[in-house]
Design an enzyme around this catalytic site. Sequence first.
Site, PDB file in Angstrom:
ATOM      1  CD1 TRP A 158      21.715   8.835 -34.857  1.00  0.00           C
ATOM      2  CD2 TRP A 158      20.537   8.184 -32.668  1.00  0.00           C
ATOM      3  NE1 TRP A 158      21.198   7.464 -35.207  1.00  0.00           N
ATOM      4  CE2 TRP A 158      20.371   7.068 -33.380  1.00  0.00           C
ATOM      5  CE3 TRP A 158      20.031   7.918 -31.513  1.00  0.00           C
ATOM      6  CZ2 TRP A 158      19.745   5.896 -33.518  1.00  0.00           C
ATOM      7  CZ3 TRP A 158      18.968   6.872 -31.681  1.00  0.00           C
ATOM      8  CH2 TRP A 158      18.880   5.808 -32.469  1.00  0.00           C
ATOM      9  CG  ASN A 159      24.096   5.683 -28.883  1.00  0.00           C
ATOM     10  OD1 ASN A 159      25.130   6.354 -29.289  1.00  0.00           O
ATOM     11  ND2 ASN A 159      24.516   4.636 -28.160  1.00  0.00           N
ATOM     12  CE  LYS A 182      28.929  13.314 -39.934  1.00  0.00           C
ATOM     13  NZ  LYS A 182      27.221  13.274 -39.838  1.00  0.00           N
ATOM     14  N   GLY A 234      28.618   3.664 -34.873  1.00  0.00           N
ATOM     15  CA  GLY A 234      27.475   3.308 -35.107  1.00  0.00           C
ATOM     16  C   GLY A 234      27.609   1.897 -35.961  1.00  0.00           C
ATOM     17  CD  GLU A 256      31.608   0.376 -30.177  1.00  0.00           C
ATOM     18  OE1 GLU A 256      30.260   0.015 -30.144  1.00  0.00           O
ATOM     19  OE2 GLU A 256      30.852   1.966 -29.211  1.00  0.00           O
ATOM     20  CG  LEU A 257      31.303  -1.218 -36.675  1.00  0.00           C
ATOM     21  CD1 LEU A 257      31.339  -2.358 -37.202  1.00  0.00           C
ATOM     22  CD2 LEU A 257      30.623   0.193 -36.704  1.00  0.00           C
ATOM     23  CB  CYS A 290      26.514  -0.243 -29.381  1.00  0.00           C
ATOM     24  SG  CYS A 290      27.850   0.613 -28.568  1.00  0.00           S
ATOM     25  CD  GLU A 389      22.970  -2.048 -33.427  1.00  0.00           C
ATOM     26  OE1 GLU A 389      23.986  -2.315 -32.170  1.00  0.00           O
ATOM     27  OE2 GLU A 389      23.869  -1.951 -34.481  1.00  0.00           O
TER      28      GLU A 389
END
Length: 496
Positions: A158-159, A182, A234, A256-257, A290, A389
């Site tokens: 969402w960022n 999605k 996410g 990509e976390l 992130c 985080e």
Amino acid sequence: MLDEQRTGLVDYQMLIGGEWVEAADGSKMKSENPYKGTDWASVPDGAEADVDAAVAAARSALNGEWGALSARDRGKLMRRLGDLIAERAEHLASVESTDNGKLYKEMLAQAKYLPEWLYYFAGAADKIGGDVIPSERPNFHIYTRHEPIGVVGAITPWNSPILLLGFKLAPALAAGCTLVVKPSEHTPVSTLEFAKLFEEAGFPPGVFNVVTGGPAAGAALSSHPGINKIGFTGSDATGRKVLQAGAENFTRVTLELGGKSPNIVFDDADLEAAANGVIAGVFGATGQTCMAGSRLLVQKSVKEELLQRVAKRARTIVMGDPMSAETEMGPMATRPQFEKVMGMLARARDAGAEIVTGGDASPNHDGFFIQPTIVDASENTDLEVVRDEVFGPVLSVLTFETEEEAIEIANDTRFGLAAGIWTQSGQRGTRVAHKVRAGTVWINAYRVVAPNVPFGGFGHSGIGRENGFDAIRAYTETKSVWTELTGATRDPFSIG
């Protein structure tokens, strides 16, 4: 701008096989404007049946018109899409800012930069060549091909919804894949607006599909046997679930976390530049990135001076309407994220943390506003806000005395996405960059990305890399082809 959309609920449909449709069961969900704290859009609440339909449409396109296109023609369509994004950048940015509360000027900069991903990978599409491999057997000609991996499921956050979609979309299209996207249930609208450009650009139906919905849709996509690869951005907690779901079908993944990235400031740094970098690294985007530089590691001899500079600037950050040019920091993008960050700050205070500035919701604004916050954790390095985080405007300050100690503290995390190093010594900067475990390291800079530079992390920050030419290979399977040249009769029970 979307002034007319801000005053009423705007209704959207999702895109499957080139058709705009409702969810199979008719369910809808609402998207909230985080600046106003009110619903502004309605979208389908898709689930398993909708994912099934989208995957089937993507498979049909892959085996049909899209799969028959040459790489050069795929590149032409990608360049046209890039041109359309550039033409509609202001509209896309306005929608995104309304949906996630981040600054319009930041979203506009991202939307204007996004076409570069399409242009770069469009140029690479017809350069995905294999190799001719020398054979020890003179009767064989051996070569490799890189074929599209198939249908890609892209799950986006969402960022920065459409920019981070571009990280997945551009190399996947270049490789010849089709996609089912999605978007986050909190910010689905900009992806739906983005999807409108595909038909206009001339893409065949089914190449790009969007299923909006909540966790059920994400779980259905992650575990779908018809998905050949998942690209996910996410949290590490959700990334683990995506990885586990994909493992059932041996689905390839790129994850990509999160990050807990250090900004390391040495005593020989330009402190004014370092202070600006620290501010931009953690308070830019309201800390909702992130790669946020959420840990400040500062050499003890310059701690007070640097902290004074950073705190003074943090107290003057202008919060307000994300659409206003004067605003420097918007609200948290979602109600759950606002509540999460407020809970972390409350627990930090309860644990005796020293709050240098901020530490609470903004008393001067409605919506999901949190004050720019600095926590001096030099005497309490085990605080939750130091270890986990936050994904909000919260900076933890730690100190070190030696270069070796700085490296040790920087690497004392389960994450490894990014790091900044501030020093006027090129030798020290390079030396430390090589020892910090992070996928991206900036020296005397922070928060810079480009389509041709790999991006991803170590440890819990993910698996694989996005961007750069090699990212295309993540969307292909390598096939080895052996051609027997002589036609001679061979022993059927031998190998070679």
